[in-house]
Scaffold this motif. Structure first.
Motif, PDB file in Angstrom:
ATOM      1  N   PHE A   3       0.843  -1.181   0.000  1.00  0.00           N
ATOM      2  CA  PHE A   3       0.000   0.000   0.000  1.00  0.00           C
ATOM      3  C   PHE A   3       0.879   1.231   0.000  1.00  0.00           C
ATOM      4  CE2 PHE A   3      -2.570  -3.339   1.960  1.00  0.00           C
ATOM      5  CZ  PHE A   3      -3.622  -3.324   1.074  1.00  0.00           C
ATOM      6  N   PRO A   4       0.500   2.368  -0.526  1.00  0.00           N
ATOM      7  CA  PRO A   4      -0.814   2.597  -1.128  1.00  0.00           C
ATOM      8  C   PRO A   4      -0.933   1.969  -2.515  1.00  0.00           C
ATOM      9  CG  PRO A   4       0.514   4.578  -1.288  1.00  0.00           C
ATOM     10  CD  PRO A   4       1.333   3.564  -0.535  1.00  0.00           C
ATOM     11  N   GLU A   5      -2.145   1.745  -2.902  1.00  0.00           N
ATOM     12  CA  GLU A   5      -2.419   1.238  -4.245  1.00  0.00           C
ATOM     13  C   GLU A   5      -3.680   1.907  -4.768  1.00  0.00           C
ATOM     14  OE1 GLU A   5      -4.698  -2.831  -4.395  1.00  0.00           O
ATOM     15  OE2 GLU A   5      -3.149  -3.012  -2.848  1.00  0.00           O
ATOM     16  N   HIS A   6      -3.800   1.885  -6.074  1.00  0.00           N
ATOM     17  CA  HIS A   6      -5.020   2.428  -6.680  1.00  0.00           C
ATOM     18  C   HIS A   6      -5.419   1.540  -7.851  1.00  0.00           C
ATOM     19  CE1 HIS A   6      -2.164   4.178  -9.543  1.00  0.00           C
ATOM     20  NE2 HIS A   6      -3.192   4.273 -10.361  1.00  0.00           N
ATOM     21  N   LEU A  70      -6.424   2.752  -1.915  1.00  0.00           N
ATOM     22  CA  LEU A  70      -6.238   2.006  -0.683  1.00  0.00           C
ATOM     23  C   LEU A  70      -4.908   2.387  -0.056  1.00  0.00           C
ATOM     24  CD1 LEU A  70      -7.536  -0.119  -2.974  1.00  0.00           C
ATOM     25  CD2 LEU A  70      -7.610  -1.531  -0.946  1.00  0.00           C
ATOM     26  N   ASN A  71      -4.926   2.566   1.260  1.00  0.00           N
ATOM     27  CA  ASN A  71      -3.677   2.715   1.992  1.00  0.00           C
ATOM     28  C   ASN A  71      -3.777   1.837   3.221  1.00  0.00           C
ATOM     29  OD1 ASN A  71      -4.864   4.209   4.144  1.00  0.00           O
ATOM     30  ND2 ASN A  71      -4.712   6.075   2.934  1.00  0.00           N
ATOM     31  N   ASP A  72      -2.813   1.923   4.111  1.00  0.00           N
ATOM     32  CA  ASP A  72      -2.800   1.032   5.270  1.00  0.00           C
ATOM     33  C   ASP A  72      -4.029   1.186   6.153  1.00  0.00           C
ATOM     34  OD1 ASP A  72      -0.408  -0.211   4.622  1.00  0.00           O
ATOM     35  OD2 ASP A  72       0.784   1.316   5.652  1.00  0.00           O
ATOM     36  N   GLY A  73      -4.605   2.378   6.215  1.00  0.00           N
ATOM     37  CA  GLY A  73      -5.685   2.617   7.163  1.00  0.00           C
ATOM     38  C   GLY A  73      -7.085   2.709   6.607  1.00  0.00           C
ATOM     39  N   ASP A  74      -7.222   2.974   5.294  1.00  0.00           N
ATOM     40  CA  ASP A  74      -8.575   3.121   4.771  1.00  0.00           C
ATOM     41  C   ASP A  74      -8.644   2.842   3.277  1.00  0.00           C
ATOM     42  OD1 ASP A  74      -7.649   5.435   3.480  1.00  0.00           O
ATOM     43  OD2 ASP A  74      -8.582   6.800   4.902  1.00  0.00           O
ATOM     44  N   ILE A  75      -9.874   2.883   2.795  1.00  0.00           N
ATOM     45  CA  ILE A  75     -10.153   2.712   1.376  1.00  0.00           C
ATOM     46  C   ILE A  75     -11.130   3.808   0.970  1.00  0.00           C
ATOM     47  CG2 ILE A  75     -11.968   1.028   1.892  1.00  0.00           C
ATOM     48  CD1 ILE A  75     -11.360  -0.282  -0.833  1.00  0.00           C
ATOM     49  N   LYS A  76     -10.881   4.395  -0.185  1.00  0.00           N
ATOM     50  CA  LYS A  76     -11.795   5.380  -0.774  1.00  0.00           C
ATOM     51  C   LYS A  76     -12.131   4.889  -2.170  1.00  0.00           C
ATOM     52  CE  LYS A  76     -10.174   9.366   1.709  1.00  0.00           C
ATOM     53  NZ  LYS A  76      -9.616  10.697   1.661  1.00  0.00           N
ATOM     54  N   THR A  77     -13.397   4.945  -2.481  1.00  0.00           N
ATOM     55  CA  THR A  77     -13.857   4.568  -3.812  1.00  0.00           C
ATOM     56  C   THR A  77     -14.679   5.716  -4.360  1.00  0.00           C
ATOM     57  OG1 THR A  77     -13.914   2.241  -3.165  1.00  0.00           O
ATOM     58  CG2 THR A  77     -15.133   2.854  -5.157  1.00  0.00           C
ATOM     59  N   ILE A  78     -14.257   6.229  -5.515  1.00  0.00           N
ATOM     60  CA  ILE A  78     -14.947   7.339  -6.158  1.00  0.00           C
ATOM     61  C   ILE A  78     -15.679   6.776  -7.379  1.00  0.00           C
ATOM     62  CG2 ILE A  78     -14.673   9.555  -7.327  1.00  0.00           C
ATOM     63  CD1 ILE A  78     -11.955   9.742  -5.701  1.00  0.00           C
ATOM     64  N   VAL A  79     -16.981   7.005  -7.420  1.00  0.00           N
ATOM     65  CA  VAL A  79     -17.818   6.559  -8.537  1.00  0.00           C
ATOM     66  C   VAL A  79     -18.388   7.809  -9.185  1.00  0.00           C
ATOM     67  CG1 VAL A  79     -19.841   5.219  -9.220  1.00  0.00           C
ATOM     68  CG2 VAL A  79     -18.412   4.430  -7.306  1.00  0.00           C
ATOM     69  N   GLN A  80     -18.227   7.909 -10.513  1.00  0.00           N
ATOM     70  CA  GLN A  80     -18.779   9.091 -11.178  1.00  0.00           C
ATOM     71  C   GLN A  80     -19.308   8.761 -12.557  1.00  0.00           C
ATOM     72  OE1 GLN A  80     -15.456  11.826 -11.009  1.00  0.00           O
ATOM     73  NE2 GLN A  80     -15.200  11.666 -13.206  1.00  0.00           N
ATOM     74  N   SER A  81     -20.263   9.596 -12.960  1.00  0.00           N
ATOM     75  CA  SER A  81     -20.909   9.481 -14.261  1.00  0.00           C
ATOM     76  C   SER A  81     -21.576  10.820 -14.556  1.00  0.00           C
ATOM     77  CB  SER A  81     -21.966   8.365 -14.217  1.00  0.00           C
ATOM     78  OG  SER A  81     -22.621   8.236 -15.448  1.00  0.00           O
TER      79      SER A  81
END
Length: 174
Positions: A3-6, A70-81
């Motif tokens: 991590f981090p990864e995307h 994603l990183n060691d402490g959390d995950i963020k997911t962005i969805v857009q349209s």
């Protein structure tokens, strides 16, 4: 993977998500989130459903993007349209009014939405995430959760969920 990864996904059409994109996301989440009941995946599915349902081009022509960080402490997911206009500020205020109303604050969101499917997706997202941020344009939602996922964090009462909803404008969350 360190991590981090995307991870980035772009596709057209609602059905394409379930056939080609969701299996890849499931693999990432199983490896990195420790969410055996897949609450966070369900939240992503709801965001994708909204992105397709309200797309200006229609569900099967919707161009949808997901970015997972994603990183060691959390995950963020962005969805857009590119979706139809949505008064996000008004929507948040309506939810805040519910959370402030002594009659509704203690209700579980399912009781409140029992007669309608309207906004159920947002309640599901709020239930599964530490917070969500909706861009004021309504075209993008960011889902955030701690890693590893904590099932005990799931809440259903309106007063517990509404404070998890934030707005975003020009990359600033408020």
């Amino acid at each position: 993977m360190r991590f981090p990864e995307h991870h980035q996904f772009e596709w057209t059409g609602y059905d394409t998500y379930y056939e080609h994109v969701m299996p890849q996301i499931e693999t990432i989440l199983r490896r990195s989130l420790a969410d055996p009941n897949e609450h966070y995946l369900i939240a992503i599915n709801e965001a994708v459903c909204n992105a397709a349902r309200y797309a200006t081009a229609g569900p099967e022509q919707a161009k949808i993007q997901i970015l997972m960080l994603l990183n060691d402490g959390d995950i963020k997911t962005i969805v857009q349209s590119d979706t139809r206009p949505f008064d996000v500020v008004r929507f948040r205020q309506q939810l805040r009014n519910l959370a402030d109303d002594p009659e509704f604050a203690q209700w579980e969101w399912g009781r409140y939405t029992a007669a309608s499917s309207k906004s159920r997706g947002y309640w599901i997202m709020l239930m599964a995430c530490d917070y969500i941020a909706i861009d004021v344009s309504g075209k993008r939602v960011t889902l955030c959760a701690k890693r590893p996922f904590r099932p005990w964090h799931i809440r259903k009462r309106i007063q517990n969920l509404v404070p998890r909803l934030y707005l975003e404008r020009n990359g600033v969350i408020f």
